[in-house]
Design an enzyme around this catalytic site. Structure first.
Site, short mmCIF file in Angstrom:
data_model
loop_
_atom_site.label_atom_id
_atom_site.label_comp_id
_atom_site.label_asym_id
_atom_site.label_seq_id
_atom_site.Cartn_x
_atom_site.Cartn_y
_atom_site.Cartn_z
N GLN A 45 22.17 -17.35 -5.14
CA GLN A 45 21.78 -16.63 -6.44
C GLN A 45 22.76 -16.51 -7.44
O GLN A 45 22.64 -16.65 -8.60
CB GLN A 45 21.00 -15.37 -6.11
CG GLN A 45 19.77 -15.90 -5.04
CD GLN A 45 19.05 -14.41 -4.59
OE1 GLN A 45 19.82 -13.49 -4.84
NE2 GLN A 45 18.20 -14.81 -3.75
N ASP A 46 23.88 -15.54 -7.02
CA ASP A 46 24.95 -15.34 -7.77
C ASP A 46 26.19 -14.94 -7.12
O ASP A 46 25.74 -14.77 -5.90
CB ASP A 46 24.56 -14.19 -8.99
CG ASP A 46 23.97 -12.98 -8.55
OD1 ASP A 46 23.93 -12.77 -7.22
OD2 ASP A 46 23.82 -11.94 -9.31
N PRO A 47 27.08 -14.74 -7.38
CA PRO A 47 28.47 -14.65 -6.77
C PRO A 47 28.31 -13.18 -5.93
O PRO A 47 27.59 -12.27 -6.39
CB PRO A 47 29.68 -14.60 -7.51
CG PRO A 47 29.11 -15.53 -8.89
CD PRO A 47 27.71 -15.11 -9.03
N VAL A 93 23.68 -18.52 -10.90
CA VAL A 93 24.52 -17.91 -12.03
C VAL A 93 25.83 -17.72 -11.49
O VAL A 93 26.29 -17.40 -10.27
CB VAL A 93 24.08 -16.41 -12.19
CG1 VAL A 93 24.77 -15.71 -13.09
CG2 VAL A 93 22.38 -16.28 -12.61
N ALA A 152 23.72 -9.40 -9.95
CA ALA A 152 22.66 -9.76 -10.81
C ALA A 152 22.92 -9.45 -12.32
O ALA A 152 22.09 -9.73 -12.97
CB ALA A 152 21.32 -9.57 -10.46
#
EC number: 3.2.2.27
Length: 227
Positions: free
Chosen positions: A67-69, A129, A138
């Site tokens: 999803q994101d880091p 992302v 997020a």
């Protein structure tokens, strides 16, 4: 992330694949520099933001999308789910991935959370992302990275070579329409996070199933072994 031309930041095959969104990559670099100028840090460190694109585009046989880091300082390294070799304890999602890896393949639990060997062998570890504000999950969603990573995913799927996408969780499963072009299979299961791993991630055998799908399409399997 420095203000350099795309072909100076990523592998040549990726520079060509991402050419349609080169201006967007430049815009994201400007966004990140503006964040720093305003006193807001971001993760991963600048040189690692595009790290997933430094491995050969033509050699990708597996796609794993995060999803994101990780928002924890010191964890994010530019490859989805991976952490630096010295990170202890491991993030819970990564611990669950390793548990399934051991159960699926019969290998010992890895000694650290560095997934670089997978990336070197043709596993694309891509976050949807590519950056995040520390301790603020997020926080960079909707800022513009999605256009870049969508272009990357579509470019991979459009190649005339076999690929398997491993889609963990509902967010990842929404990417399936992007994989419609080309010879791309997909494996879907719940996310390895502690909230959902017991609902179908454990026992899903993604690593052996991915290799079965690759070999069934005439491609070489991935060597999943980690030190």
């Amino acid at each position: 992330m420095t203000a350099r031309a795309l072909d100076e930041l990523v592998e040549p095959g990726w520079a060509k694949a991402l050419e349609p969104v080169a201006d967007q990559v430049t815009a994201m670099g400007q966004f990140l520099r503006a964040e720093l100028a305003a006193g807001r840090k971001y993760l991963p460190a600048g040189p690692n933001v595009l790290r997933a694109f430094t491995f050969p585009f033509d050699q990708v046989r597996i796609l794993i999308v995060g999803q994101d880091p990780y928002p924890t300082p010191g964890h994010a390294v530019g490859l989805s789910f991976s952490v630096a070799p010295d990170v202890r304890p491991l993030p819970r999602s990564l611990s669950n991935i390793f548990q399934e890896y051991a159960d699926d393949l019969g290998y010992p639990m890895p000694a650290c959370g560095d997934l670089t060997p997978w990336a070197q062998r043709g596993v694309m570890l891509l976050n949807r992302v590519l950056t995040v504000r520390p301790s603020n999950p997020a926080s960079h969603r909707g800022k513009g990275w999605e256009a870049v990573t969508e272009c990357a995913i579509r470019a991979l799927a459009a190649r005339s070579q076999p690929m398997v996408a491993i889609l963990w969780g509902r967010d990842a499963s929404t990417l399936k329409p992007m994989l419609a072009d080309g010879d791309c299979a997909s494996i879907e299961s719940p996310h390895p996070s502690p909230l959902s791993a017991s609902r179908g991630f454990f026992g899903s055998r993604p690593f052996s199933r991915a290799n079965e799908l690759l070999t069934g399409r005439g491609a070489d399997p991935i060597d999943w072994r980690l030190p």
